[in-house]
Motif scaffolding. Sequence first.
Motif, mmCIF file in Angstrom:
data_model
loop_
_atom_site.group_PDB
_atom_site.id
_atom_site.type_symbol
_atom_site.label_atom_id
_atom_site.label_comp_id
_atom_site.label_asym_id
_atom_site.label_seq_id
_atom_site.Cartn_x
_atom_site.Cartn_y
_atom_site.Cartn_z
ATOM 1 N N GLU A 140 0.832 -1.212 0.000
ATOM 2 C CA GLU A 140 0.000 0.000 0.000
ATOM 3 C C GLU A 140 0.863 1.257 0.000
ATOM 4 O OE1 GLU A 140 -2.962 0.109 3.104
ATOM 5 O OE2 GLU A 140 -3.724 -1.874 2.538
ATOM 6 N N LEU A 141 1.931 1.250 0.770
ATOM 7 C CA LEU A 141 2.839 2.394 0.806
ATOM 8 C C LEU A 141 3.480 2.622 -0.561
ATOM 9 C CD1 LEU A 141 4.582 1.757 4.230
ATOM 10 C CD2 LEU A 141 3.134 3.720 3.652
ATOM 11 N N ILE A 142 3.910 1.555 -1.175
ATOM 12 C CA ILE A 142 4.542 1.658 -2.489
ATOM 13 C C ILE A 142 3.561 2.243 -3.502
ATOM 14 C CG2 ILE A 142 5.511 0.321 -4.407
ATOM 15 C CD1 ILE A 142 6.681 -1.569 -2.172
ATOM 16 N N ALA A 143 2.352 1.717 -3.516
ATOM 17 C CA ALA A 143 1.346 2.228 -4.452
ATOM 18 C C ALA A 143 1.043 3.700 -4.175
ATOM 19 C CB ALA A 143 0.073 1.390 -4.368
ATOM 20 N N ARG A 144 0.895 4.052 -2.920
ATOM 21 C CA ARG A 144 0.537 5.424 -2.555
ATOM 22 C C ARG A 144 1.634 6.425 -2.930
ATOM 23 N NH1 ARG A 144 -0.079 5.808 3.352
ATOM 24 N NH2 ARG A 144 -1.822 4.413 2.945
ATOM 25 N N TYR A 145 2.882 6.064 -2.680
ATOM 26 C CA TYR A 145 3.961 7.032 -2.850
ATOM 27 C C TYR A 145 4.760 6.891 -4.144
ATOM 28 C CZ TYR A 145 3.017 8.212 1.983
ATOM 29 O OH TYR A 145 2.398 8.617 3.139
ATOM 30 N N MET A 146 4.858 5.707 -4.707
ATOM 31 C CA MET A 146 5.776 5.495 -5.824
ATOM 32 C C MET A 146 5.120 5.458 -7.200
ATOM 33 S SD MET A 146 8.720 5.392 -4.435
ATOM 34 C CE MET A 146 8.267 6.430 -3.084
ATOM 35 N N ASP A 147 3.887 5.011 -7.294
ATOM 36 C CA ASP A 147 3.267 4.809 -8.607
ATOM 37 C C ASP A 147 3.233 6.073 -9.462
ATOM 38 O OD1 ASP A 147 2.954 2.160 -7.958
ATOM 39 O OD2 ASP A 147 0.764 2.229 -7.804
ATOM 40 N N LYS A 148 2.761 7.174 -8.901
ATOM 41 C CA LYS A 148 2.625 8.408 -9.677
ATOM 42 C C LYS A 148 3.988 8.973 -10.110
ATOM 43 C CE LYS A 148 0.381 12.906 -9.669
ATOM 44 N NZ LYS A 148 -0.424 13.858 -8.922
ATOM 45 N N PRO A 149 4.965 9.089 -9.210
ATOM 46 C CA PRO A 149 6.262 9.612 -9.647
ATOM 47 C C PRO A 149 6.951 8.715 -10.683
ATOM 48 C CG PRO A 149 6.133 9.649 -7.260
ATOM 49 C CD PRO A 149 4.923 8.918 -7.756
ATOM 50 N N LEU A 150 6.828 7.412 -10.528
ATOM 51 C CA LEU A 150 7.438 6.508 -11.510
ATOM 52 C C LEU A 150 6.772 6.671 -12.874
ATOM 53 C CD1 LEU A 150 7.967 3.303 -9.340
ATOM 54 C CD2 LEU A 150 9.759 4.742 -10.344
ATOM 55 N N ALA A 151 5.455 6.819 -12.878
ATOM 56 C CA ALA A 151 4.746 7.017 -14.146
ATOM 57 C C ALA A 151 5.185 8.321 -14.812
ATOM 58 C CB ALA A 151 3.232 7.007 -13.914
#
Length: 164
Positions: free
Chosen positions: A97-108
Amino acid sequence: MNLSRLAATMLIGSTSLLLACADLHHHEHEQQQNAFFTPGLGEIMAQTAARHTKLWFAGQERNWELAAYEIDELHEGFADAGKYHPTHKEIKQPIPELIARYMDKPLAGIEQAIKDKNLQGFIDNYNGLTAACNTCHQSTAFGFNVVVQPNFNPFANQAFGSGN
C-alpha cells in the motif's frame, strides 16, 4: 579378469557411485537452502537506492534506454519489497500500500518523460520521485533515511552515455 582385479574394480565403482550420490545430495541441499533465501527489506532498499542513482546518471546523459531499464528495475525492486515483506515490524501500513501510494505516480511521470526524451521533465519527475521516497520514509519509522539527488557518480565502472 582375476579375482583381485574384479574386487578392485567393484570397490572403485562402488566408491565412485557413493561419491556421486553424496555430491548430488550436497547440491540438492544447496538448492533447497537457496530456494528459501529472502533478501531483507534493507537489502532491497539498498538496491533501490543504487537504481535511483543510476537512473539519475542515465537521464543526465540522455541515455533513455538505460533510464527505462532502471525504471523497470525499480518497479521489480518495489514488487519484491511488497512480495517478500508485505509487513514490517516497525511500519503500521502494509508495504504494498505504501509503495502504491507514494511510488506509482512519480514513476509514471518519469516513464513518460523518458518516452518523450524530455530532459527537463525527467529532472522534475526524478525530483518528485526523490521527494516521494522521503515522504514514504517520513510516514513510517524511517524518516532518518533521507534520499537526495546524487552529486557524484559512485559507479566508476559503468558508462552512462548511450554510446550512440
